[in-house]
Design a protein around this motif. Structure first.
Motif, PDB file in Angstrom:
ATOM      1  N   ALA B   6       0.804  -1.220   0.000  1.00 30.60           N
ATOM      2  CA  ALA B   6       0.000   0.000   0.000  1.00 30.60           C
ATOM      3  C   ALA B   6       0.841   1.274   0.000  1.00 30.60           C
ATOM      4  O   ALA B   6       0.332   2.347  -0.319  1.00 30.60           O
ATOM      5  CB  ALA B   6      -0.933  -0.015   1.212  1.00 30.60           C
ATOM      6  N   VAL B   7       2.095   1.169   0.384  1.00 30.35           N
ATOM      7  CA  VAL B   7       2.935   2.370   0.432  1.00 30.35           C
ATOM      8  C   VAL B   7       4.324   2.041  -0.093  1.00 30.35           C
ATOM      9  O   VAL B   7       4.687   0.887  -0.249  1.00 30.35           O
ATOM     10  CB  VAL B   7       3.121   2.893   1.880  1.00 30.35           C
ATOM     11  N   GLU B   8       5.109   3.090  -0.360  1.00 35.74           N
ATOM     12  CA  GLU B   8       6.536   2.863  -0.581  1.00 35.74           C
ATOM     13  C   GLU B   8       7.313   3.891   0.226  1.00 35.74           C
ATOM     14  O   GLU B   8       6.793   4.961   0.555  1.00 35.74           O
ATOM     15  CB  GLU B   8       6.890   2.901  -2.063  1.00 35.74           C
ATOM     16  N   PHE B   9       8.540   3.546   0.579  1.00 36.37           N
ATOM     17  CA  PHE B   9       9.323   4.409   1.459  1.00 36.37           C
ATOM     18  C   PHE B   9      10.342   5.208   0.652  1.00 36.37           C
ATOM     19  O   PHE B   9      10.890   4.741  -0.334  1.00 36.37           O
ATOM     20  CB  PHE B   9      10.043   3.568   2.514  1.00 36.37           C
ATOM     21  N   ARG B  10      10.581   6.441   1.100  1.00 31.11           N
ATOM     22  CA  ARG B  10      11.632   7.256   0.511  1.00 31.11           C
ATOM     23  C   ARG B  10      12.729   7.412   1.555  1.00 31.11           C
ATOM     24  O   ARG B  10      12.453   7.824   2.678  1.00 31.11           O
ATOM     25  CB  ARG B  10      11.124   8.651   0.133  1.00 31.11           C
ATOM     26  N   ILE B  11      13.944   7.050   1.179  1.00 25.97           N
ATOM     27  CA  ILE B  11      15.034   7.147   2.134  1.00 25.97           C
ATOM     28  C   ILE B  11      15.912   8.344   1.783  1.00 25.97           C
ATOM     29  O   ILE B  11      16.371   8.473   0.647  1.00 25.97           O
ATOM     30  CB  ILE B  11      15.888   5.857   2.128  1.00 25.97           C
ATOM     31  N   ASP B  12      16.097   9.223   2.751  1.00 22.01           N
ATOM     32  CA  ASP B  12      16.963  10.384   2.554  1.00 22.01           C
ATOM     33  C   ASP B  12      18.233  10.161   3.371  1.00 22.01           C
ATOM     34  O   ASP B  12      18.226  10.245   4.587  1.00 22.01           O
ATOM     35  CB  ASP B  12      16.248  11.654   3.023  1.00 22.01           C
ATOM     36  N   ARG B  13      19.327   9.856   2.669  1.00 23.67           N
ATOM     37  CA  ARG B  13      20.565   9.504   3.373  1.00 23.67           C
ATOM     38  C   ARG B  13      21.227  10.690   4.045  1.00 23.67           C
ATOM     39  O   ARG B  13      22.091  10.541   4.877  1.00 23.67           O
ATOM     40  CB  ARG B  13      21.552   8.886   2.393  1.00 23.67           C
ATOM     41  N   ARG B  14      20.849  11.900   3.639  1.00 19.26           N
ATOM     42  CA  ARG B  14      21.522  13.066   4.215  1.00 19.26           C
ATOM     43  C   ARG B  14      20.713  13.696   5.336  1.00 19.26           C
ATOM     44  O   ARG B  14      21.077  14.728   5.864  1.00 19.26           O
ATOM     45  CB  ARG B  14      21.772  14.115   3.134  1.00 19.26           C
ATOM     46  N   SER B  15      19.591  13.089   5.677  1.00 17.70           N
ATOM     47  CA  SER B  15      18.716  13.733   6.653  1.00 17.70           C
ATOM     48  C   SER B  15      19.266  13.671   8.066  1.00 17.70           C
ATOM     49  O   SER B  15      18.851  14.432   8.927  1.00 17.70           O
ATOM     50  CB  SER B  15      17.342  13.064   6.632  1.00 17.70           C
ATOM     51  N   GLY B  16      20.215  12.757   8.312  1.00 18.08           N
ATOM     52  CA  GLY B  16      20.741  12.626   9.661  1.00 18.08           C
ATOM     53  C   GLY B  16      19.854  11.759  10.548  1.00 18.08           C
ATOM     54  O   GLY B  16      20.234  11.409  11.653  1.00 18.08           O
TER      55      GLY B  16
END
Lengths: 297, 135
Positions: B6-16
């Motif tokens: 039902a969903v997909e994830f967004r990964i932000d590697r620079r977010s800390g």
């Protein structure tokens, strides 16, 4: 998954007396099922270590065991992709994949190989492929073999960012499904950081840091504050500007955060600090300790 | 796999923010907004890592955390499923609250506050109202 994928005891390698030791006194253990970043500067001994584990080189001293046996015995269960991706230039892509299937009849997974090699021109000769396409083909062979342990030497170096992300995703998917142990070397940590949960940091022919990346980071702290003695903590690197001290320390017990401003370093900061301080003592987490240390003496 | 996730994830590697926490937070956000509902299947570890190239254990760690909080449950061989929703249903189903906030925001703007002023004021009230609560 409690066994060791790789276990090295007092491992050493030299390419001739004049050239000194490429690797020396290497003792560590990589538990099975981990995805390990093998990092270190150019010439640190990463490729030597991978070649020894793949059984392509014989150690000058010490020993390395792979998946519980000698590298030679374990070869059917290992996939090794060396930095120069050796392939037969006169074969086509389709021929190469056919050869992969013929050479690994017991384990060949055509679907896995095709997922990687799909976008390649099947009738093109290997010699006509670009560097990135060759990488793709080499990885297709490695994954098609359905190995228990993958040794990938600078695999991603000649891939564009999009292909790198895609192939890394496919690699992680294989690992998620089959519990494959993967060792990936690079001198660029950021390339591997998000994908790996284990770290081997090799520098000057020795393993300087080894273990779960999270635990290695948590064992260290960046502290700033008024210049004063940091004992009992192990100082990896420190710098004084005026009255202010900035240091990267290895925690020995709790850090007094009333006196220090304490933050967690990034993995990259940690490696850079160790590179600048060659005399800092090595750190292996419990799971990374070779089990037969006696044999290494 | 019968149905797609039902969903997909967004990964932000620079977010800390630790990668597993990003997955936990995005799942909770989807639960709050009603994007995820009880019975929905979360993507499998394989699906997540194939799309994001992150480590499989990171996904499993996030799912364990969500399971520990009682938000999802793992059904052997089937996948990980949403058990309950988060927050009050009012977020999506109570138009009066939303309308009141919209009205207040309009008044704030008419009084000469810009976007940052409104944001600062709202956050301040939010902080003092929920002070002491677990986040």
């Amino acid at each position: 998954m409690t066994g060791a994928a790789i276990e090295a005891n007092g491992l050493g390698m030299t390419y001739g007396r004049k050239r000194g030791w490429a690797l020396r006194d290497c003792s560590f253990r990589l538990p099975a099922g981990r995805i390990c970043a093998l990092v270190g500067p150019n010439g640190a001994g990463k490729s030597t270590l991978l070649s020894l584990a793949a059984g392509l080189l014989r150690p000058a001293e010490g020993s390395v065991r792979v998946l519980g046996s000698t590298p030679a015995e374990a070869r059917p269960r290992i996939a090794y992709v060396s930095q120069d991706k050796p392939l037969y230039p006169q074969l086509t892509v389709a021929d190469t994949l056919w050869a992969g299937a013929e050479l690994n009849p017991a384990t060949w997974d055509r679907a896995a190989a095709d997922r990687i090699a799909g976008p390649l021109p099947q009738d093109a000769k290997v010699r006509a492929l670009s560097g990135g396409q060759r990488t793709r083909l080499a990885l297709a062979l490695a994954l098609g073999k359905r190995p228990e342990l993958m040794l990938l030497d600078e695999l991603m170096a000649d891939l564009d960012p999009l292909a790198r992300h895609q192939l890394m995703g496919l690699l992680m998917a294989e690992a998620a499904e089959h519990g494959t142990t993967i060792v990936m070397s690079s001198h660029i940590l950021t390339e591997l950081e998000g994908s790996c949960d284990y770290l081997l940091f090799v520098d000057g022919g020795r393993v300087r840091l080894g273990g779960e990346s999270d635990d290695i980071v948590a064992a260290h702290a960046l502290v700033t504050g008024q210049a004063r003695d940091l004992a009992p903590h192990t100082v990896v690197e420190s710098r004084t500007t005026g009255r202010q001290l900035t240091a990267l320390v290895r925690r020995e017990g709790p850090l007094d955060d009333t006196v220090w401003d304490v933050t967690e370093p990034s993995l990259e900061e940690l490696l850079l600090a160790h590179l600048r301080s060659p005399e800092a003592p090595p750190l292996l987490t419990p799971s990374a300790h070779a089990r037969q240390e006696v044999a290494a003496v | 796999m019968a149905e797609s996730a039902a969903v997909e994830f967004r990964i932000d590697r620079r977010s800390g923010v630790a990668t597993y926490l990003q997955i936990v937070q995005q799942t909770k956000q989807a639960l709050r907004l009603g994007v995820l509902e009880p019975g929905d299947r979360l993507p499998t570890a394989r699906e997540v890592v194939e799309a994001t190239a992150i480590n499989p254990n990171t996904v499993l760690k996030a799912y364990r955390e969500l399971e520990r909080e009682g938000l999802v449950e793992a059904r052997r061989g089937l996948g990980t499923f949403v058990r309950r929703t988060l927050g009050s249903a009012a977020v999506t189903t109570d138009p009066p609250l939303r309308a009141e906030l919209a009205e207040w925001t309009r008044r704030a703007r008419a009084a000469g506050l810009d976007r940052d002023d409104v944001h600062a004021l709202f956050t301040d009230v939010l902080d003092s109202t929920f002070k002491g609560d677990q986040h």
